[in-house]
Design a protein around this motif. Structure first.
Motif, mmCIF file in Angstrom:
data_model
loop_
_atom_site.group_PDB
_atom_site.id
_atom_site.type_symbol
_atom_site.label_atom_id
_atom_site.label_comp_id
_atom_site.label_asym_id
_atom_site.label_seq_id
_atom_site.Cartn_x
_atom_site.Cartn_y
_atom_site.Cartn_z
ATOM 1 N N VAL A 126 0.807 -1.225 0.000
ATOM 2 C CA VAL A 126 0.000 0.000 0.000
ATOM 3 C C VAL A 126 0.843 1.281 0.000
ATOM 4 N N LEU A 127 1.944 1.288 0.759
ATOM 5 C CA LEU A 127 2.666 2.543 0.992
ATOM 6 C C LEU A 127 3.928 2.680 0.143
ATOM 7 N N ALA A 128 4.083 3.842 -0.468
ATOM 8 C CA ALA A 128 5.273 4.127 -1.284
ATOM 9 C C ALA A 128 6.533 4.094 -0.414
ATOM 10 N N SER A 129 6.452 4.664 0.798
ATOM 11 C CA SER A 129 7.632 4.678 1.670
ATOM 12 C C SER A 129 8.035 3.244 2.025
ATOM 13 N N SER A 130 7.065 2.350 2.109
ATOM 14 C CA SER A 130 7.373 0.942 2.399
ATOM 15 C C SER A 130 8.016 0.252 1.203
ATOM 16 N N ARG A 131 7.639 0.671 -0.006
ATOM 17 C CA ARG A 131 8.270 0.057 -1.186
ATOM 18 C C ARG A 131 9.740 0.454 -1.260
ATOM 19 N N LEU A 132 10.030 1.696 -0.917
ATOM 20 C CA LEU A 132 11.434 2.120 -0.847
ATOM 21 C C LEU A 132 12.159 1.331 0.245
ATOM 22 N N TRP A 133 11.500 1.184 1.381
ATOM 23 C CA TRP A 133 12.036 0.422 2.514
ATOM 24 C C TRP A 133 12.412 -0.985 2.061
ATOM 25 N N ARG A 134 11.468 -1.640 1.407
ATOM 26 C CA ARG A 134 11.638 -3.034 0.999
ATOM 27 C C ARG A 134 12.802 -3.197 0.019
ATOM 28 N N ARG A 135 12.818 -2.336 -0.989
ATOM 29 C CA ARG A 135 13.882 -2.389 -1.992
ATOM 30 C C ARG A 135 15.256 -2.165 -1.356
ATOM 31 N N THR A 136 15.321 -1.177 -0.475
ATOM 32 C CA THR A 136 16.596 -0.814 0.146
ATOM 33 C C THR A 136 17.128 -1.952 1.027
ATOM 34 N N VAL A 137 16.238 -2.517 1.842
ATOM 35 C CA VAL A 137 16.666 -3.601 2.743
ATOM 36 C C VAL A 137 17.124 -4.811 1.926
ATOM 37 N N GLU A 138 16.346 -5.119 0.897
ATOM 38 C CA GLU A 138 16.671 -6.270 0.046
ATOM 39 C C GLU A 138 18.070 -6.132 -0.575
ATOM 40 N N GLU A 139 18.348 -4.958 -1.104
ATOM 41 C CA GLU A 139 19.657 -4.719 -1.734
ATOM 42 C C GLU A 139 20.800 -4.841 -0.738
ATOM 43 N N LEU A 140 20.609 -4.237 0.432
ATOM 44 C CA LEU A 140 21.653 -4.303 1.460
ATOM 45 C C LEU A 140 21.924 -5.748 1.853
ATOM 46 N N MET A 141 20.849 -6.502 2.065
ATOM 47 C CA MET A 141 21.012 -7.883 2.509
ATOM 48 C C MET A 141 21.728 -8.709 1.448
ATOM 49 N N ARG A 142 21.348 -8.520 0.200
ATOM 50 C CA ARG A 142 21.974 -9.285 -0.881
ATOM 51 C C ARG A 142 23.459 -8.941 -0.994
ATOM 52 N N LYS A 143 23.766 -7.662 -0.849
ATOM 53 C CA LYS A 143 25.140 -7.189 -1.049
ATOM 54 C C LYS A 143 26.040 -7.526 0.152
ATOM 55 N N ASP A 144 25.575 -7.184 1.376
ATOM 56 C CA ASP A 144 26.477 -7.253 2.534
ATOM 57 C C ASP A 144 26.201 -8.387 3.519
ATOM 58 N N PHE A 145 25.019 -8.977 3.451
ATOM 59 C CA PHE A 145 24.690 -10.029 4.437
ATOM 60 C C PHE A 145 24.067 -11.249 3.766
ATOM 61 N N PRO A 146 24.735 -11.803 2.752
ATOM 62 C CA PRO A 146 24.121 -12.897 1.986
ATOM 63 C C PRO A 146 23.880 -14.158 2.813
ATOM 64 N N ASN A 147 24.560 -14.270 3.962
ATOM 65 C CA ASN A 147 24.414 -15.513 4.736
ATOM 66 C C ASN A 147 23.319 -15.470 5.787
ATOM 67 N N ILE A 148 22.669 -14.332 5.894
ATOM 68 C CA ILE A 148 21.578 -14.240 6.860
ATOM 69 C C ILE A 148 20.286 -14.699 6.203
ATOM 70 N N GLU A 149 19.551 -15.523 6.932
ATOM 71 C CA GLU A 149 18.235 -15.960 6.456
ATOM 72 C C GLU A 149 17.302 -14.757 6.537
ATOM 73 N N PHE A 150 16.728 -14.368 5.408
ATOM 74 C CA PHE A 150 16.073 -13.077 5.342
ATOM 75 C C PHE A 150 14.686 -13.194 4.716
ATOM 76 N N ASP A 151 13.677 -12.595 5.357
ATOM 77 C CA ASP A 151 12.373 -12.514 4.702
ATOM 78 C C ASP A 151 11.710 -11.161 4.977
ATOM 79 N N GLN A 152 10.693 -10.829 4.186
ATOM 80 C CA GLN A 152 9.991 -9.557 4.332
ATOM 81 C C GLN A 152 8.494 -9.831 4.491
ATOM 82 N N LEU A 153 7.869 -9.226 5.472
ATOM 83 C CA LEU A 153 6.445 -9.462 5.750
ATOM 84 C C LEU A 153 5.688 -8.139 5.764
ATOM 85 N N TYR A 154 4.415 -8.210 5.411
ATOM 86 C CA TYR A 154 3.547 -7.056 5.628
ATOM 87 C C TYR A 154 3.206 -6.987 7.110
#
Ligand code: IPM
Ligand code: MN
Length: 341
Positions: free
Chosen positions: A174-202
């Motif tokens: 629903v929220l644009a600020s959340s879409r930025l949030w989601r994209r940003t967290v995803e990129e950081l995790m992929r780049k710097d923390f690939p070994n952490i088990e990671f998921d995103q929830l509403y």
């Protein structure tokens, strides 16, 4: 709460040979009564010059008629912003002694150990414009990439130190600020923390999951408003908001405060639970590098609960003790070396 927590702090400081220099400054309702503003300059300056800030709770019916920037809560937001404490850490565990007192089934809450990492100096709490008219009112939820990245990094670093799992919570459907949030967290995790088990929830789903199966969570990363709501919800796991501590850290001086509010219905009754603020002292000591003193505080709390000391919020039909008796029980046990406890 503040007196109780200082009593415990003084006890463990004496035991571990720590020097303390404690200064008190008014803030919130007390500051409004004394000076007319919720966060006097002197208070913020004094806090900035300290190694750490310990804070009780703010707000109450006496100041409920006040608007926006005059409210006690505005003082708290000003303090958080002024100290730059953008990361609010809210650990939620269920002490053994409380498992069977939880409103949720014991087998569901047993062994819960999660950490809510709440962004604390941005989002809808601080967004501009904000307007408050008679016929309409609005708030603005803003997050920048930079803000999201720095809080996500804190959360990921905690995940590395803990169970290596991170759940990021937003409302990206629903929220644009959340879409930025989601994209940003995803990129950081992929780049710097690939070994952490990671998921995103509403956030709506996260609320249900925290109650349905809380052990699935290790670190929960979320924004200011969602973190505020989810941390009260998570208090149903140990059974009371009264036992949850928090640490707010960021650019310099840390701020340590319980998760609960000022509970005006309990003020002056001597029956409130001091554990949330006492465990905030433990988080403060850890942050200052005094982990042995922190361990003493925690073992004092754990032993007091194990020995059956329960305040009214936890006791239900069992006999309850008041704030003072609980604090004394904790001090007495904190002073016993942890390996004997
Ligand atoms: C908290 C409190 C505060 C918040 C209030 C008192 C402004 O509820 O620390 O969780 O919403 O952050
Ligand atoms: Mn809250």
């Amino acid at each position: 709460m503040t007196d109780a927590s200082l009593q415990v702090l003084q006890t463990v400081a004496a035991q571990h040979g720590l020097g303390l220099s404690i200064k008190e400054y008014p803030m919130g309702g007390a500051a409004i009564d004394a000076t007319g503003v919720p966060l006097p300059d002197e208070t913020l300056t004094g806090c900035l010059a300290s190694d750490a800030v310990l804070l009780g709770a703010v707000g109450g019916p006496r100041w409920d008629h006040l608007k926006g920037a005059q409210r006690p809560e505005a003082g708290l937001l000003g303090l958080r912003k002024g100290l730059g404490t953008y990361a609010n850490l809210r650990p939620v565990t269920v002490p053994k002694a409380l498992t069977r007192l939880s409103p949720l089934r014991p087998e569901r809450v047993e062994g819960v150990d999660l950490l809510i990492v709440r962004e604390l100096t941005g989002g809808i709490y601080f967004g501009k414009p904000r307007q408050e008219g008679r016929e309409s009112a609005s708030d603005t939820m803003v997050y920048s990439r930079k803000e999201v990245e720095r809080i996500a990094r804190v959360a990921a670093e905690w995940a590395v130190k803990r169970g290596s799992r991170l759940s990021s919570v937003d409302k990206a459907n629903v929220l644009a600020s959340s879409r930025l949030w989601r994209r940003t967290v995803e990129e950081l995790m992929r780049k710097d923390f690939p070994n952490i088990e990671f998921d995103q929830l509403y956030v709506d789903n996260a609320a249900m999951q925290i109650v349905r199966s809380p052990r699935q969570f290790d670190v929960i990363l979320t924004g200011n408003l969602f973190g505020d709501i989810l941390s009260d919800l998570a208090a149903t796991l140990p059974g009371s908001l009264g036992v949850l501590p928090s640490a707010s850290i960021g650019e310099g001086v840390g701020l340590f405060e319980p998760v609960h509010g000022s509970a005006p219905d309990l003020a002056g009754s001597g029956s409130a639970n001091p554990v949330g603020m006492i465990l905030s002292v433990a988080m403060m000591l850890d942050h200052l590098g005094e982990s042995e003193a922190a361990a003493s505080v925690r073992s004092g709390v754990g032993s007091a609960l194990n020995d059956g000391f329960l305040t009214a919020d936890l006791a239900h039909d069992l006999p309850a003790v008041g704030t003072r008796e609980m604090t004394e029980a904790i001090c007495k046990r904190a002073a016993i070396p942890a390996d004997v406890n």
